[in-house]
Design a protein around this motif. Structure first.
Motif, PDB file in Angstrom:
ATOM      1  N   VAL A 189       0.849  -1.191   0.000  1.00 38.73           N
ATOM      2  CA  VAL A 189       0.000   0.000   0.000  1.00 38.73           C
ATOM      3  C   VAL A 189       0.886   1.244   0.000  1.00 38.73           C
ATOM      4  CG1 VAL A 189      -1.820   1.223   1.272  1.00 38.73           C
ATOM      5  CG2 VAL A 189      -1.731  -1.278   1.323  1.00 38.73           C
ATOM      6  N   SER A 190       0.503   2.238  -0.781  1.00 38.41           N
ATOM      7  CA  SER A 190       1.273   3.481  -0.837  1.00 38.41           C
ATOM      8  C   SER A 190       1.230   4.181   0.518  1.00 38.41           C
ATOM      9  CB  SER A 190       0.728   4.402  -1.933  1.00 38.41           C
ATOM     10  OG  SER A 190      -0.593   4.791  -1.637  1.00 38.41           O
ATOM     11  N   GLU A 191       2.260   4.957   0.792  1.00 33.21           N
ATOM     12  CA  GLU A 191       2.360   5.683   2.058  1.00 33.21           C
ATOM     13  C   GLU A 191       1.437   6.897   2.092  1.00 33.21           C
ATOM     14  OE1 GLU A 191       4.284   4.984   4.808  1.00 33.21           O
ATOM     15  OE2 GLU A 191       4.891   3.099   3.872  1.00 33.21           O
ATOM     16  N   GLU A 192       1.233   7.528   0.954  1.00 28.84           N
ATOM     17  CA  GLU A 192       0.465   8.770   0.861  1.00 28.84           C
ATOM     18  C   GLU A 192      -0.982   8.484   0.469  1.00 28.84           C
ATOM     19  OE1 GLU A 192       2.194  12.142   0.433  1.00 28.84           O
ATOM     20  OE2 GLU A 192       3.982  11.229   1.291  1.00 28.84           O
ATOM     21  N   HIS A 193      -1.858   9.411   0.829  1.00 28.11           N
ATOM     22  CA  HIS A 193      -3.262   9.315   0.425  1.00 28.11           C
ATOM     23  C   HIS A 193      -3.395   9.679  -1.044  1.00 28.11           C
ATOM     24  CE1 HIS A 193      -5.149   8.512   4.286  1.00 28.11           C
ATOM     25  NE2 HIS A 193      -4.271   9.344   4.831  1.00 28.11           N
ATOM     26  N   PRO A 194      -4.253   9.052  -1.781  1.00 29.92           N
ATOM     27  CA  PRO A 194      -5.050   7.908  -1.364  1.00 29.92           C
ATOM     28  C   PRO A 194      -4.158   6.676  -1.258  1.00 29.92           C
ATOM     29  CG  PRO A 194      -5.383   8.315  -3.702  1.00 29.92           C
ATOM     30  CD  PRO A 194      -4.487   9.410  -3.192  1.00 29.92           C
ATOM     31  N   LYS A 195      -4.297   5.925  -0.211  1.00 31.21           N
ATOM     32  CA  LYS A 195      -3.427   4.784   0.068  1.00 31.21           C
ATOM     33  C   LYS A 195      -3.858   3.582  -0.782  1.00 31.21           C
ATOM     34  CE  LYS A 195      -1.952   6.351   4.534  1.00 31.21           C
ATOM     35  NZ  LYS A 195      -1.511   5.984   5.843  1.00 31.21           N
ATOM     36  N   VAL A 196      -3.404   3.617  -2.029  1.00 34.50           N
ATOM     37  CA  VAL A 196      -3.797   2.603  -3.002  1.00 34.50           C
ATOM     38  C   VAL A 196      -2.841   1.415  -2.972  1.00 34.50           C
ATOM     39  CG1 VAL A 196      -4.856   4.311  -4.532  1.00 34.50           C
ATOM     40  CG2 VAL A 196      -2.455   3.684  -4.862  1.00 34.50           C
ATOM     41  N   TYR A 197      -3.309   0.302  -3.502  1.00 36.02           N
ATOM     42  CA  TYR A 197      -2.425  -0.843  -3.682  1.00 36.02           C
ATOM     43  C   TYR A 197      -1.446  -0.510  -4.808  1.00 36.02           C
ATOM     44  CZ  TYR A 197      -5.769  -3.656  -0.983  1.00 36.02           C
ATOM     45  OH  TYR A 197      -6.595  -4.149  -0.011  1.00 36.02           O
ATOM     46  N   THR A 198      -0.179  -0.768  -4.556  1.00 32.83           N
ATOM     47  CA  THR A 198       0.838  -0.534  -5.579  1.00 32.83           C
ATOM     48  C   THR A 198       1.349  -1.838  -6.177  1.00 32.83           C
ATOM     49  OG1 THR A 198       2.554  -0.430  -3.872  1.00 32.83           O
ATOM     50  CG2 THR A 198       1.568   1.662  -4.580  1.00 32.83           C
ATOM     51  N   LYS A 199       1.269  -2.911  -5.426  1.00 34.39           N
ATOM     52  CA  LYS A 199       1.660  -4.244  -5.893  1.00 34.39           C
ATOM     53  C   LYS A 199       0.774  -5.269  -5.209  1.00 34.39           C
ATOM     54  CE  LYS A 199       6.579  -3.200  -6.369  1.00 34.39           C
ATOM     55  NZ  LYS A 199       7.931  -3.508  -5.884  1.00 34.39           N
ATOM     56  N   ILE A 200       0.400  -6.293  -5.957  1.00 32.36           N
ATOM     57  CA  ILE A 200      -0.364  -7.406  -5.389  1.00 32.36           C
ATOM     58  C   ILE A 200       0.321  -8.693  -5.811  1.00 32.36           C
ATOM     59  CG2 ILE A 200      -2.562  -8.666  -5.358  1.00 32.36           C
ATOM     60  CD1 ILE A 200      -3.967  -6.001  -6.035  1.00 32.36           C
TER      61      ILE A 200
END
Length: 142
Positions: free
Chosen positions: A81-92
């Motif tokens: 999850v990204s550190e900054e808002h919006p806290k999106v998935y960056t890798k799955i």
């Protein structure tokens, strides 16, 4: 073109109930510190569950059709999850785990490939925004 619909109703705080065309209600909630009561899955968690359910159904159906003798099958999904808002998935990352006897790696690899490149609509949507990787394990059981 087909149309899908859903309704999401506010209950209290950040607690909601949602249902779509299948007509099954799902509770959605957040942690208490954000006004929730922790009574349901968090919305972002449902994305991982949807991904696992979509590709898992494909893989199970393909292996069953090929008469691959798996006893148990589950997936471990892990997302960064990204550190900054919006806290999106960056890798799955998806890890497919198969238990049974006589499971051929070629059958597993082909079923996963077909799901991820042809059949799973959730993968098709998510991979446009998130890096998705996968691996698998075959565990010989009695």
């Amino acid at each position: 073109m087909a149309t899908k619909k859903a309704i999401v109703k506010h209950v209290k705080g950040v607690t909601f109930m949602g249902k779509a065309d299948s007509n099954h209600w799902i509770p959605l909630d957040g942690p208490e510190q954000l006004g929730g009561s922790d009574a349901g899955s968090h919305p972002k968690e449902l994305i991982l569950i949807a991904l696992g359910g979509c590709t898992g159904s494909d893989v199970a159906a393909i292996l069953t059709k090929k008469r691959v003798p798996f006893k148990n099958f589950y997936m471990n999904l892990e997302a960064e999850v990204s550190e900054e808002h919006p806290k999106v998935y960056t890798k799955i990352n998806l890890e497919y785990v198969f238990e049974g006897q006589g499971i051929k790696k070629e059958d597993v690899e082909r079923a996963i490939e077909l799901s991820l490149t042809k059949y799973c609509s959730v993968t098709a949507m998510l991979q446009k925004a998130v890096g998705i990787t996968h691996s698998y394990r075959i565990v010989e059981t009695q």
